[in-house]
Scaffold this active site. Sequence first.
Site, mmCIF file in Angstrom:
data_model
loop_
_atom_site.group_PDB
_atom_site.id
_atom_site.type_symbol
_atom_site.label_atom_id
_atom_site.label_comp_id
_atom_site.label_asym_id
_atom_site.label_seq_id
_atom_site.Cartn_x
_atom_site.Cartn_y
_atom_site.Cartn_z
ATOM 1 N N ASP A 122 58.602 39.758 29.572
ATOM 2 C CA ASP A 122 59.754 38.393 29.374
ATOM 3 C C ASP A 122 59.132 37.106 30.261
ATOM 4 O OD1 ASP A 122 60.830 39.660 27.199
ATOM 5 O OD2 ASP A 122 62.553 40.471 28.548
ATOM 6 N N ASP A 140 60.632 38.104 20.905
ATOM 7 C CA ASP A 140 62.047 38.116 20.699
ATOM 8 C C ASP A 140 62.296 36.937 19.716
ATOM 9 O OD1 ASP A 140 62.169 40.367 22.553
ATOM 10 O OD2 ASP A 140 62.588 38.885 24.077
#
Length: 163
Positions: A122, A140
């Site tokens: 991330d 995402d």
Amino acid sequence: MTRSAALFCRPVPAILFILSLLILDQAIKYAVEVSLPMHELVPVVPMLGLFRTHNLGVAFSMLSHLDAWVIVVMRLAIVAFVAWLWRQTSRDHQFAHLGYCLIIAGAFGNIIDRFTYGYVVDYILFHTETWSFAVFNLADSLITIGAGFILLEELLVLRRSKG
């Protein structure tokens, strides 16, 4: 009025689109892994920065206590369900087909991370001086935007049925 069949209900364009998104997602994550320092904010513009972190769970690090293989199997089951929903969708529902492509690309992007790194990479952070959102990645975002397109299609279908 007849609507044309959605571009992404056809296998070749859909697969090429998904593969293109996967390549982009993985290239960015590789660049993040080799270039960004861990847990250090790199400002991009006000309220947006790069912040490399590793997610051992699913969204918002939920289920991080589970074994990695359990999470992978869960994600694969979800992808299979989404693919089944996709096949059930009428060919003229263009936004829904685009949405399913985005969701599958995003899901596979995070599954590839699990196999490659043992975690999901991330790196995107929205923040202010007193608040920050969860760190996330392109995959995402694809999942979220894809869900939005499917919801949009449902609203359009509802509107057409009333009109």
